[in-house]
Scaffold this active site. Structure first.
Site, mmCIF file in Angstrom:
data_model
loop_
_atom_site.group_PDB
_atom_site.id
_atom_site.type_symbol
_atom_site.label_atom_id
_atom_site.label_comp_id
_atom_site.label_asym_id
_atom_site.label_seq_id
_atom_site.Cartn_x
_atom_site.Cartn_y
_atom_site.Cartn_z
ATOM 1 C CG HIS A 24 3.466 19.714 -46.130
ATOM 2 N ND1 HIS A 24 3.446 20.540 -45.025
ATOM 3 C CD2 HIS A 24 4.332 18.699 -45.832
ATOM 4 C CE1 HIS A 24 4.264 20.048 -44.103
ATOM 5 N NE2 HIS A 24 4.806 18.936 -44.563
ATOM 6 C CG HIS B 243 7.456 18.246 -41.270
ATOM 7 N ND1 HIS B 243 7.650 16.878 -41.312
ATOM 8 C CD2 HIS B 243 8.682 18.805 -41.364
ATOM 9 C CE1 HIS B 243 8.944 16.623 -41.426
ATOM 10 N NE2 HIS B 243 9.595 17.778 -41.453
ATOM 11 C CG ASP C 176 7.052 13.285 -39.601
ATOM 12 O OD1 ASP C 176 6.135 13.307 -38.753
ATOM 13 O OD2 ASP C 176 7.047 13.998 -40.617
#
Length: 697
Positions: A144, A186, A277
């Site tokens: 990120h 993500h 995740d």
């Protein structure tokens, strides 16, 4: 169906990096924070307990150099992360609050540098051929983190730093093309932006998007973000628009998007942003990928590079059990040491097929291998890979759980759909029957097999104003009492109607109103949920906007204060220099003749100029000129000399004819001489500047 994959007997050189110093980075206010030191400890303990760590080449971490970090991060970003741990706790907290999902403590600077440096270390060893593959067990994660901003638990973009290092600082190693596969749930927004225009790096990310409502929010994770300029077509996003995606969904994406493109791209090195995740049981991800699923998609990647030149770097994964099991499954694949089996009857979700077709269409102009149309049968065939390896008991158990969850979900969906259709059909027929006063002829029957009927007489419905016949109202009656009486009357009437019904009719009435209220409640709940989602989205946007405005205002206030201080200091400096210059000009000469000339010139200039300043100065000069002559003359007389000083003669030498005639009386008693000059001169200067400064203030 049993799925198997053959194994190579050759032992692989697999590198592992783990360094306990990375556990020093922790949230100072929340020991149970999702991104905590136990994440890498759980993986390390699992690999040691299973004996896999002893079969790998284990190394300690190594901190990244500033010039390597600068390949993808700004100087300001590097200085911030490098120095943040040496600041006060209050400063660290205040800095973190300005950022998105970030915390700092005394171990953050070292841990983040070790994470980036460790990925560089193993990537370079794999590129040199010292290792076949490697797994960097690092934290904090990185995908990120953007060029100028840490976010989403990520401080440095570990995998982007390592990729840029090989491409730009180690060209002799022959790594000219890199495939980055990000299977974290993500979207890797930071990695995408760093290579968005670089055709040397093919970035692939499969993630939850949920129409931009899943972290990191916005449109960056959309399938339409395919790269720009020379990098057009080299950025691939596969966005899940719902949760519950599992093994079959990932297999289908690998077989019909990633693998065909990767083979055409033919990378020299594959780097995996290995977030776990999306695993079954991870509450942040909401997906159902099993350890077996991770092992399959990794093996498919290894087939592209013949089992070599592949580097995994840990990203997310917050359920410690599924994280450790999934990481173990991947290390077993890297070692290629035992066959895995699994019976699979699972199929991809229908939404997965739609996503695959959409992504292929968006990229087909850049990758012709994606141009062909796919049928559902072809996509569903991806759940049956031709060859896999056999897993341990925990993998089989997890696989069965995935199948059970998905199967139960489909059955429940089917039941809900059937029940909904029957209820709607029944409701329509009942409404028509009530409207036309006809008996119900609907084939819909309750559990007892009786046909439901509309009420014989409408039961009072307060929401629709249902009530007994109105009675005349006396002007003396209390409205509250009237309302209470009407309610009691309606209740009594409903009670009488119910008492006349048979048990079957009573059940039918209850079922009728229950279905009606259920339908109304469902519609209202759906509307309310949509409204709340919209309010939440707007609130998030407003908070982000306010954060940006506050940050901007704080910076502006700081700049204004700094500029004001500089301005005050500059003005004081300018005024002081001006006074010093005037003073220096006045006291620059100790020769009386020069001073006399100076005074007289100033006096002449004053009478030629009408400004207030020069007029005032001229009066001072005239007074002290005559005073000087007078005192000097007294000194000469005391000395017994007959010398007479003539102030008029002195002025004649300075073109005194230019002065008005009535300004001088030519009195010879008022001239001066040199010895008295010093004290008078100091007094002149002192008095003049005191008066001038007083008027300025």
């Amino acid at each position: 169906m049993a799925i198997m994959e053959e194994d190579s007997p050759k032992r692989r050189r697999v590198g592992l990096i783990y360094d306990d110093r990375m556990c020093k980075h922790a949230d100072p206010d929340d020991d149970d924070h999702d991104e905590n030191p136990n994440r890498i400890r759980a993986i390390w303990d699992k690999l040691n307990a299973s004996g896999l760590a002893q079969r790998c080449i284990v190394s300690n971490g190594k901190e990244a150099k500033d010039n390597h970090l600068a390949l993808v991060h700004s100087e300001k970003h590097i200085k911030l992360i490098k120095n943040i741990s040496s600041r006060k706790n209050s400063t660290m907290k205040r800095t973190a609050k300005k950022m998105d999902s970030i915390y700092f403590n005394e171990g953050s600077s070292e841990a983040s540098s070790l994470a980036a440096g460790s990925v560089i270390q193993v990537a370079e060893k794999v590129a040199k051929g010292e290792l076949d593959s490697a797994f960097a067990i690092v934290r904090p994660p990185g995908h990120h983190a953007e060029e100028t901003e840490p976010m989403g638990f990520c401080l440095y973009n570990n995998i982007a730093v390592a990729a840029s290092f090989l491409l730009n600082r180690r060209p002799k190693l022959g790594v000219g093309k890199i495939l980055i596969v990000d299977w974290d749930v993500h979207h890797g927004n930071g990695t995408q932006k760093m290579f968005y225009e670089d055709p040397r790096v093919l970035t692939f990310s499969v993630h939850r998007h949920d129409s931009g409502k899943f972290y990191p929010y916005g449109n960056d994770g959309s399938y339409s973000m395919i790269g720009e300029g020379a990098g057009a077509g080299y950025n691939i996003n596969v966005p899940w628009e719902n949760d519950s995606c599992g093994d079959a969904d990932y297999f289908a994406v690998w077989d019909h998007i990633l693998i065909p493109v990767a083979r055409k791209f033919n990378p020299d090195l594959i780097m995996v942003a290995a977030g776990f995740d999306a695993a079954l049981g991870d509450s942040l991800g909401g997906c159902c990928l099993s350890p077996y699923g991770y092992s399959v998609i990794l093996r498919k990647l290894m087939d592209i590079s013949s089992g070599k030149n592949i580097v995994l770097a840990l990203e997310g994964g917050y359920d410690l059990v599924s994280l450790a099991n999934s990481a173990q499954a991947c290390v077993e694949v890297l070692l290629q040491d035992k066959p895995l089996t699994r019976s699979s009857v699972d199929l991809p979700l229908k939404s997965t097929a739609l996503v695959i077709r959409t992504v292929r269409q968006a990229l087909s102009r850049y990758w012709p291998v994606l141009a062909s149309e796919l049928t559902d049968e072809v996509i569903n065939s991806s759940c049956r890979p031709s060859s896999q390896t056999e897993d341990a008991a925990d993998t089989s158990t997890a696989s069965v759980k995935v199948e059970q969850v998905r199967s139960a979900e489909r059955k429940n969906d089917k039941k809900r759909n059937v029940a909904g259709e029957l209820v709607l059909k029944f409701m329509k027929e009942q409404c028509l029957a009530v409207k036309h006063g006809a008996k119900n002829t609907s084939p819909f029957a309750g559990p007892t097999g009786i046909k439901l009927q509309p009420p014989k007489a409408p039961i009072a419905d307060p929401q629709k104003g249902g009530s007994p016949p109105k009675r005349p109202r006396s002007s003396s009656e209390d409205p509250k009492k009237i309302l209470q009486c009407m309610r009691e009357s309606a209740f009594q009437r409903d009670k009488e109607i119910v008492s006349e019904m048979s048990p079957e009719e009573h059940c039918a009435q209850i079922a009728y109103h229950t279905a009606k209220l259920s339908t109304m409640a469902t519609a209202r709940c759906s509307d309310r949920i949509r409204a709340l989602d919209e309010e939440r989205r707007k609130a998030v946007e407003e908070v982000e906007s306010l954060k940006a405005k506050c940050s901007s205002l704080e910076d502006e206030v700081a700049r204004t204060k700094e500029e004001l201080a500089k301005s005050i200091k500059k003005n004081e400096s300018v005024r002081a220099k001006s006074y010093n210059k005037e003073f220096s000009d006045l006291v620059g000469s100790t020769e009386v003749r020069h001073v006399m000339e100076l005074y007289t010139k100033a006096f002449i200039a004053a009478y030629r100029n009408s400004t207030l300043f020069l007029s005032e100065l001229a009066e001072w000069m005239r007074f002290y000129y005559l005073e000087t002559f007078r005192l000097c003359q007294e000194d000469i007389r005391k000395a017994g000399s007959d010398l007479v000083l003539d102030p008029i003669a002195s002025l004649d030498k300075l073109k005194v004819e230019d002065l008005p005639a009535n300004d001088w009386n030519g009195n010879p008693d008022e001239p001066v001489d040199y010895p008295w000059w010093d004290g008078i001169y100091e007094k002149v200067v002192d008095d003049y500047f005191k008066e001038k400064k007083g008027s300025d203030s």
